[in-house]
Design a protein around this motif. Structure first.
Motif, PDB file in Angstrom:
ATOM      1  N   ASP A 145       0.630  -0.652   0.525  1.00 23.85           N
ATOM      2  CA  ASP A 145       0.175   0.531  -0.303  1.00 23.85           C
ATOM      3  C   ASP A 145       0.673   1.326  -0.082  1.00 23.85           C
ATOM      4  OD1 ASP A 145      -2.607  -1.302   0.254  1.00 23.85           O
ATOM      5  OD2 ASP A 145      -2.538  -1.642   1.923  1.00 23.85           O
ATOM      6  N   LEU A 146       0.039   2.178  -0.058  1.00 22.73           N
ATOM      7  CA  LEU A 146       1.089   3.560  -0.337  1.00 22.73           C
ATOM      8  C   LEU A 146       1.832   3.740   0.909  1.00 22.73           C
ATOM      9  CD1 LEU A 146      -1.598   5.984  -1.546  1.00 22.73           C
ATOM     10  CD2 LEU A 146       0.495   5.497  -2.760  1.00 22.73           C
ATOM     11  N   THR A 147       1.553   3.219   2.088  1.00 20.28           N
ATOM     12  CA  THR A 147       2.221   3.794   3.340  1.00 20.28           C
ATOM     13  C   THR A 147       2.744   2.710   3.935  1.00 20.28           C
ATOM     14  OG1 THR A 147       0.345   3.437   4.717  1.00 20.28           O
ATOM     15  CG2 THR A 147       0.827   5.481   3.791  1.00 20.28           C
ATOM     16  N   ASP A 148       2.231   1.321   3.841  1.00 22.87           N
ATOM     17  CA  ASP A 148       2.834   0.469   4.355  1.00 22.87           C
ATOM     18  C   ASP A 148       1.907  -0.579   3.814  1.00 22.87           C
ATOM     19  OD1 ASP A 148       0.161   0.187   4.734  1.00 22.87           O
ATOM     20  OD2 ASP A 148       0.794  -0.503   7.196  1.00 22.87           O
ATOM     21  N   SER A 149       2.820  -2.347   4.549  1.00 24.86           N
ATOM     22  CA  SER A 149       2.556  -3.379   3.719  1.00 24.86           C
ATOM     23  C   SER A 149       1.602  -4.213   4.423  1.00 24.86           C
ATOM     24  CB  SER A 149       3.965  -3.946   2.818  1.00 24.86           C
ATOM     25  OG  SER A 149       4.753  -3.859   1.304  1.00 24.86           O
ATOM     26  N   GLU A 150       1.196  -4.704   3.333  1.00 25.20           N
ATOM     27  CA  GLU A 150      -0.171  -5.523   4.544  1.00 25.20           C
ATOM     28  C   GLU A 150      -0.077  -7.042   4.169  1.00 25.20           C
ATOM     29  OE1 GLU A 150      -5.174  -7.094   5.055  1.00 25.20           O
ATOM     30  OE2 GLU A 150      -4.382  -5.480   3.046  1.00 25.20           O
ATOM     31  N   ALA A 151       0.148  -8.067   4.824  1.00 29.23           N
ATOM     32  CA  ALA A 151       0.204  -9.861   5.120  1.00 29.23           C
ATOM     33  C   ALA A 151      -0.709 -10.374   5.043  1.00 29.23           C
ATOM     34  CB  ALA A 151       0.999  -9.867   6.057  1.00 29.23           C
ATOM     35  N   VAL A 152      -0.298 -10.946   3.439  1.00 28.76           N
ATOM     36  CA  VAL A 152      -1.545 -12.001   3.099  1.00 28.76           C
ATOM     37  C   VAL A 152      -1.305 -13.369   3.724  1.00 28.76           C
ATOM     38  CG1 VAL A 152      -2.666 -12.785   0.535  1.00 28.76           C
ATOM     39  CG2 VAL A 152      -1.737 -10.464   0.764  1.00 28.76           C
ATOM     40  N   SER A 153      -0.215 -13.881   3.040  1.00 28.63           N
ATOM     41  CA  SER A 153       0.224 -14.858   3.670  1.00 28.63           C
ATOM     42  C   SER A 153       1.320 -15.980   4.228  1.00 28.63           C
ATOM     43  CB  SER A 153      -0.327 -16.712   2.487  1.00 28.63           C
ATOM     44  OG  SER A 153      -0.165 -17.522   3.378  1.00 28.63           O
ATOM     45  N   SER A 154       1.211 -16.349   5.144  1.00 27.28           N
ATOM     46  CA  SER A 154       3.244 -16.866   5.244  1.00 27.28           C
ATOM     47  C   SER A 154       2.759 -17.633   6.255  1.00 27.28           C
ATOM     48  CB  SER A 154       3.952 -15.630   6.278  1.00 27.28           C
ATOM     49  OG  SER A 154       3.027 -15.626   7.266  1.00 27.28           O
ATOM     50  N   GLY A 155       4.393 -18.523   5.640  1.00 31.19           N
ATOM     51  CA  GLY A 155       4.538 -19.791   5.907  1.00 31.19           C
ATOM     52  C   GLY A 155       5.756 -20.521   5.306  1.00 31.19           C
ATOM     53  N   SER A 156       6.684 -21.952   6.321  1.00 28.39           N
ATOM     54  CA  SER A 156       7.513 -22.278   5.860  1.00 28.39           C
ATOM     55  C   SER A 156       6.950 -24.129   5.108  1.00 28.39           C
ATOM     56  CB  SER A 156       8.523 -22.554   7.456  1.00 28.39           C
ATOM     57  OG  SER A 156       8.642 -21.600   8.139  1.00 28.39           O
ATOM     58  N   ILE A 157       8.131 -23.782   4.085  1.00 28.32           N
ATOM     59  CA  ILE A 157       7.962 -24.894   3.837  1.00 28.32           C
ATOM     60  C   ILE A 157       8.811 -25.721   3.127  1.00 28.32           C
ATOM     61  CG2 ILE A 157       5.480 -24.206   2.545  1.00 28.32           C
ATOM     62  CD1 ILE A 157       7.021 -23.784  -0.027  1.00 28.32           C
ATOM     63  N   PRO A 158       9.419 -26.885   2.623  1.00 30.00           N
ATOM     64  CA  PRO A 158      10.594 -27.981   2.339  1.00 30.00           C
ATOM     65  C   PRO A 158      10.456 -27.421   1.076  1.00 30.00           C
ATOM     66  CG  PRO A 158       8.914 -28.922   2.921  1.00 30.00           C
ATOM     67  CD  PRO A 158       8.173 -28.342   2.789  1.00 30.00           C
ATOM     68  N   LEU A 159      11.411 -26.830   0.081  1.00 27.41           N
ATOM     69  CA  LEU A 159      11.577 -27.276  -1.664  1.00 27.41           C
ATOM     70  C   LEU A 159      13.100 -27.946  -2.288  1.00 27.41           C
ATOM     71  CD1 LEU A 159      11.875 -23.470  -2.005  1.00 27.41           C
ATOM     72  CD2 LEU A 159       9.446 -25.066  -1.954  1.00 27.41           C
ATOM     73  N   GLN A 160      13.214 -29.213  -0.833  1.00 29.91           N
ATOM     74  CA  GLN A 160      13.908 -29.930  -1.360  1.00 29.91           C
ATOM     75  C   GLN A 160      13.972 -30.716  -2.675  1.00 29.91           C
ATOM     76  OE1 GLN A 160      15.039 -31.769   2.276  1.00 29.91           O
ATOM     77  NE2 GLN A 160      16.807 -30.398   2.537  1.00 29.91           N
ATOM     78  N   PRO A 161      14.487 -30.370  -3.727  1.00 27.98           N
ATOM     79  CA  PRO A 161      13.926 -31.769  -5.069  1.00 27.98           C
ATOM     80  C   PRO A 161      14.492 -32.963  -4.520  1.00 27.98           C
ATOM     81  CG  PRO A 161      15.889 -30.465  -5.998  1.00 27.98           C
ATOM     82  CD  PRO A 161      15.960 -29.611  -4.142  1.00 27.98           C
ATOM     83  N   GLN A 162      13.813 -33.915  -5.031  1.00 25.44           N
ATOM     84  CA  GLN A 162      13.916 -35.763  -4.726  1.00 25.44           C
ATOM     85  C   GLN A 162      14.312 -36.205  -6.001  1.00 25.44           C
ATOM     86  OE1 GLN A 162      13.285 -36.880  -1.827  1.00 25.44           O
ATOM     87  NE2 GLN A 162      13.149 -34.400  -1.516  1.00 25.44           N
TER      88      GLN A 162
END
Length: 262
Positions: free
Chosen positions: A221-238
């Protein structure tokens, strides 16, 4: 994993075929493919062998680096380079080997010819009397790049309200923290529910670091940013050396990431 394999090197004791065609030079019988036989034959050329298969001589290519060699008592045909459709003798029926032209395929001798038994995500591996797909995965010291490709946002913000007070669409951007590496963020895409970034930090991350990736989605936004989503995930290819696309979803939304070997 198949319990039995043909290592690609077939060794047989040398026997003379039951009949054949005259050799132009010596006048002796020279066994040829299609002749009747009652035992194993031998090398017919530098890179081919004749096998007595169901009482008929069959020509089998020996494409491996050892090709075909024989002495007074036995012969060896190196089939390590053979592939789908190549003939195989009845003695090998039901046995497997890795494809000599595509290291992701496990082959089996079926009905006198090599056929695909399994296609591996990684590579075919022959070890310990077995043949099958290598399930060890990538080297933990291998390096990978992470790209934020695109996303989809819901029509309303996480509180159920309009994204902007004036009713406009969101201005999304994504931030990633890979392991202990510094956090980085994409550019902001203006007024869209379907942002396309195709952006990467340029850092090549260790495979081991991809086990802990924090992803955050914001609406600027003009003055700040609004959190939409967050989280931690593994991305390790197999799978070693192969890119992968990973969708990260939350209620009503999604961001797609791609990992590529560096």
């Amino acid at each position: 994993m198949m319990n039995h394999r043909c290592s690609g090197l077939l060794v047989f004791f040398l026997l003379v075929a039951a009949c054949g065609a005259p050799d132009d030079d010596s006048g002796e019988l020279e066994p040829r493919a299609g002749d009747a036989c009652s035992g194993h034959a031998g090398c017919s050329s530098f890179d081919a062998a004749l096998y007595c298969s169901n009482n008929i001589l069959v020509s089998v290519p020996c494409r491996g680096p050892g090709h075909c060699v024989q002495d007074a008592t036995h012969f060896e045909c190196d089939m390590a380079g053979n592939s789908v459709g190549d003939p195989c003798p009845s003695q090998m029926e039901g046995l497997g080997m890795c494809d000599g032209r595509d290291d992701a395929r496990v082959l089996v001798c079926q009905g006198g010819a090599l056929a695909v038994f399994q296609t591996c995500e990684g590579r075919c591996l022959e070890t310990g009397g077995q043949v099958g797909c290598d399930a060890t995965g990538p080297d933990p010291s291998s390096r990978w790049r992470v790209t934020v490709t695109n996303g989809t946002l819901p029509e309303r913000d996480p509180n159920g309200s309009a994204w902007d007070a004036a009713g406009g669409l969101p201005d999304p951007y994504v931030c990633l923290t890979v392991g202990t590496s510094p956090r980085w963020c994409t550019s902001t895409k203006q007024d869209t529910l379907n942002p396309v970034w195709n952006e990467s930090s340029g850092t090549a991350y260790l495979w081991s670091a991809l086990g802990d990736v924090r992803i955050e989605v914001f609406d600027e936004d003009l003055t700040d940013s609004e959190a939409v989503s967050s989280g931690s995930i593994p991305l390790q290819p197999q799978t070693s050396g192969q890119s992968a696309t990973i969708p990260v979803t939350w209620t009503g939304g999604q961001v797609t990431l791609r990992i590529d070997p560096a």
